[in-house]
Enzyme design. Sequence first.
Site, short mmCIF file in Angstrom:
data_model
loop_
_atom_site.label_atom_id
_atom_site.label_comp_id
_atom_site.label_asym_id
_atom_site.label_seq_id
_atom_site.Cartn_x
_atom_site.Cartn_y
_atom_site.Cartn_z
N ASP A 1 17.17 25.53 -6.87
CA ASP A 1 17.96 26.08 -5.77
C ASP A 1 17.03 26.87 -4.83
O ASP A 1 16.68 28.01 -5.11
CB ASP A 1 19.05 26.97 -6.38
N HIS B 1 -3.13 22.12 12.16
CA HIS B 1 -1.84 21.47 12.38
C HIS B 1 -1.97 20.24 13.25
O HIS B 1 -1.15 19.34 13.18
CB HIS B 1 -0.89 22.43 13.15
N LYS C 1 7.26 33.86 5.09
CA LYS C 1 7.76 32.50 5.37
C LYS C 1 6.70 31.49 4.96
O LYS C 1 6.99 30.44 4.39
CB LYS C 1 8.10 32.37 6.86
N GLU D 1 7.20 19.84 6.57
CA GLU D 1 6.27 20.52 7.47
C GLU D 1 4.83 20.09 7.21
O GLU D 1 4.33 20.19 6.08
CB GLU D 1 6.40 22.04 7.29
C1 MEV Z 1 3.95 28.40 9.35
O1 MEV Z 1 4.99 27.62 8.80
C2 MEV Z 1 3.53 29.48 8.37
C3 MEV Z 1 2.57 30.55 8.95
O2 MEV Z 1 3.13 31.07 10.12
C4 MEV Z 1 2.42 31.59 7.87
C5 MEV Z 1 1.70 32.84 8.36
O3 MEV Z 1 1.72 33.13 9.54
O4 MEV Z 1 1.16 33.54 7.46
C6 MEV Z 1 1.26 29.93 9.31
#
Ligand code: MEV
Length: 428
Positions: A283, A381, A267, A90
């Site tokens: 892992d 991004h 995430k 990513e």
């Molecule tokens: C993207 O992979 C992760 C984010 O969505 C984390 C977040 O929203 O805090 C940018």
Amino acid sequence: MNSTLSGRNRSSRIGGFHRKSPLERLDLVAAFADLDEAARSHLADMGNLPVPLADKLIENAIATMNVPIGIATNMKVDGEDVLVPMATEESSVVAAVCNAARQNYDSGFTTSLSGTLMIAQVQAVDVPDPHAARLRLLERRDDIRAICDACDPVLVKLGGGFRDLEVRLLETRGGPMLITHLIVDTRDAMGANAVNTMAEKVAPQIAAWSGGRVYLRILSNLADRRLARAHAVWKLADIGGAEVRDGMLAAYHFAAADPYRAATHNKGIMNGISAVVLATGNDTRAVEAGAHAYAARCGHYSSLTHYEVTREGDLSASIELPMAVGLIGGATRLHPTAQACLRILGVRTAERLARIIAAVGLAQNFSALKALATVGIQKGHMDLHAQNIAMMAGAVGDEVDAVAKALVAKGTVRVDVAEQVLNELRRA
Ligand code: MEV
């Protein structure tokens, strides 16, 4: 070509598949899926993972999946500078850690670990007198210790081994169950094999002493006796002032209150954490399961990080989560890339690795919240994303940068637009 694999007779039942070499298996798969020679020879190139090793790590190996390893710079953990290898597909993940760590480089991250204890669970059902059985098992603590420690004398010699016993009475839809927790110090090992072996060995005795029947004997990924912690302060002046700070606090409060937001917030944390876990051959699924279960431990799913304002008005951030990672065993010991990454990190103990990983998770989260609370995530991004889109449109070599730049300038990063730009570029 194997006739059972061609045309309409294709069958997924391939006798002796596991006994074949990776290349022989690949040929069978290529025939099954009508892969052209380019795809077949691409898969046949196992890169820097020796074929015999790939074939031993998993069953039915035919190829490897390479992801880039990037280095997070600027990280200072417990006063020591460290370069952190991160394996991720990513874009922006590595840059996020570098940026967060640059903004607090002088003070860096302070970390700790609650211990290197893992839990194995043994499930007993149909126990006639579960309350009394619980006490009978607790009274057998020394016998249970002896059985567990006999499973792994090397671990005991290294200072690890059985530490404690918990026996829980669990009410379930299938009736009451007696759940025994073996608490084991696995030191520099992640410890799954060690504790699973112990659980299986001790299970017949647990059945006998409890008077019930034993089914499951397996570790718990909610490794809440192996909590990695990291905290850091970002100075108000270094993060762009009170408005940025307050936006980040509001983002944190949102995640703390709302599971829909917390899932995304966490995430992002795992973007950083899993990348280091993967780079070191650990892992990723175990760490992810532990993190998310821990995030829900209070009965509702919430943020793994916390943000507060210090007396001076700076932003104080902290993270705490289970971190079952090791330095010995499995891919960590065998995979040459994992070994090289551990050398880059310079870690000598699983504890230091776990602590660095927690700091990376916090850095990742800081950057995500800062971007989200200010310019938004897309700006950062775009450059890398545009390059990916350019490649998807067929750009090669210098065309990639040229097309990506044009997409960013247009403010439209889409494959169809990239194709148009590429065609124009090639016609020019
Ligand atoms: C993207 O992979 C992760 C984010 O969505 C984390 C977040 O929203 O805090 C940018």
